[in-house]
Design an enzyme around this catalytic site. Sequence first.
Site, mmCIF file in Angstrom:
data_model
loop_
_atom_site.group_PDB
_atom_site.id
_atom_site.type_symbol
_atom_site.label_atom_id
_atom_site.label_comp_id
_atom_site.label_asym_id
_atom_site.label_seq_id
_atom_site.Cartn_x
_atom_site.Cartn_y
_atom_site.Cartn_z
ATOM 1 N NE ARG A 73 11.826 0.833 9.700
ATOM 2 C CZ ARG A 73 11.905 2.153 9.488
ATOM 3 N NH1 ARG A 73 12.978 2.798 9.803
ATOM 4 N NH2 ARG A 73 10.882 2.811 8.964
ATOM 5 C CB THR A 74 9.965 -4.857 5.836
ATOM 6 O OG1 THR A 74 9.514 -4.453 7.131
ATOM 7 C CG2 THR A 74 9.615 -6.311 5.608
ATOM 8 C CE LYS A 130 -1.327 -3.998 -17.410
ATOM 9 N NZ LYS A 130 -0.535 -4.952 -18.199
ATOM 10 N NE ARG A 164 5.329 -3.891 4.730
ATOM 11 C CZ ARG A 164 6.058 -3.128 5.540
ATOM 12 N NH1 ARG A 164 6.189 -1.838 5.272
ATOM 13 N NH2 ARG A 164 6.661 -3.627 6.590
ATOM 14 C CG HIS A 218 5.601 -6.719 10.208
ATOM 15 N ND1 HIS A 218 6.527 -7.490 9.523
ATOM 16 C CD2 HIS A 218 5.965 -5.429 9.981
ATOM 17 C CE1 HIS A 218 7.395 -6.694 8.913
ATOM 18 N NE2 HIS A 218 7.073 -5.439 9.174
HETATM 19 C C1 NCD Z 1 6.038 -1.245 10.708
HETATM 20 C C2 NCD Z 1 5.016 -1.786 9.720
HETATM 21 O O1 NCD Z 1 5.177 -1.653 8.507
HETATM 22 O O2 NCD Z 1 4.074 -2.376 10.200
HETATM 23 N N1 NCD Z 1 7.257 -0.949 10.155
HETATM 24 C C3 NCD Z 1 8.222 -1.927 10.037
HETATM 25 O O3 NCD Z 1 8.116 -2.835 9.245
HETATM 26 N N2 NCD Z 1 9.284 -1.886 10.841
HETATM 27 C C4 NCD Z 1 5.523 -0.215 11.633
HETATM 28 C C5 NCD Z 1 4.673 0.912 11.124
HETATM 29 O O4 NCD Z 1 4.460 1.089 9.938
HETATM 30 O O5 NCD Z 1 4.213 1.665 11.971
#
Ligand code: NCD
Length: 324
Positions: free
Chosen positions: A65-66, A95, A116, A144
């Site tokens: 999703r993100t 590396k 991320r 997040h």
């Molecule tokens: C979440 C995350 O990556 O923290 N997912 C998201 O971005 N919607 C939730 C999860 O991984 O449980």
Amino acid sequence: MQHFTSVDDLSSFKEPGFIDRLFRRAAHLKDFRKSGWGRTGWNAWPQKTLEGRLLITDFYEPSTRTRLSFEAAMNYCGGRVIGTENAAEFSSAKKGESIADNFRVISGYADIIVGRFRHEGEAKMAAEASLVPVINGGDGKGEHPTQALIDLFIINERFDLMGLRRPLVVTFIGDNYHSRTVHSLAKLLSMYTKHIFYLTPMGMQDDDSRFWEVSQHKKYANTEVEATHFVRSVEKNVMESDVVYITRAQTERHDATTRVLPFVFSPEIADKMPERSLILHPLPRNAELPEEVDKNPRAAYFEQAHNGLFVRMALLEELLKGMT
Ligand code: NCD
């Protein structure tokens, strides 16, 4: 230059009413999409607000999703995207390159970066090294913040937070200590809540999880916090909750010996919630949220995920506004 690595950053966004404006824009975009982007198709959409801008997505952890909603958001706004979905394997991290060096370099190639990260704190390190705005798409068990905005957006659609007559009761059920989405949302929601319950099944707690649950809210007045590792009281809690926010066991963040006692949010428990309440989950889900719950009118997690596109379009516009 405005980074967005934590919901705490929202207080430094210059103008007041930032969230209100962001949500109004996101709601407009949501309506606009319903009308087929003004029936012209997205490619002919005249409002290419981010034309000529480039987003890099630099992901060190898996994502659906993100990453994809950010990439879609940038494309719908007329911008372009390059990136890596597995920076841990396919970038120079393999590396031995540090996060700071990685962001110092790639920020020379783009107007904005969504990252991320595998470890808490790395989003801030990236932002410090970057020449362009950095958005935290999740850093370990840290935060997040864009997911929290998306969560707040759907809560606002249901409860009209600006005109709220009474503060909300919210129950977080699941891996509260290791879930970055819970950390960011709990902070952001504290302004609108009178009671937060944390129900954390046995095996998901950590030595300092109780400390976290209480200290998290210390600086926010008026919210009472109750945390328990026993889910026995779940029915009582959900009966008085406006929002139940469920998360999966973050097994990738547990040590290998941890034994998690599974918890399932059954359709019967869901039925006990007040009529106008919401069942949310950041997704992906595992066994904690069975598919039978999807039929419950309170279940809003797929709409919650779809809203991510509009909130992220509005956020990219805000962060890139006025930047040359
Ligand atoms: C979440 C995350 O990556 O923290 N997912 C998201 O971005 N919607 C939730 C999860 O991984 O449980």
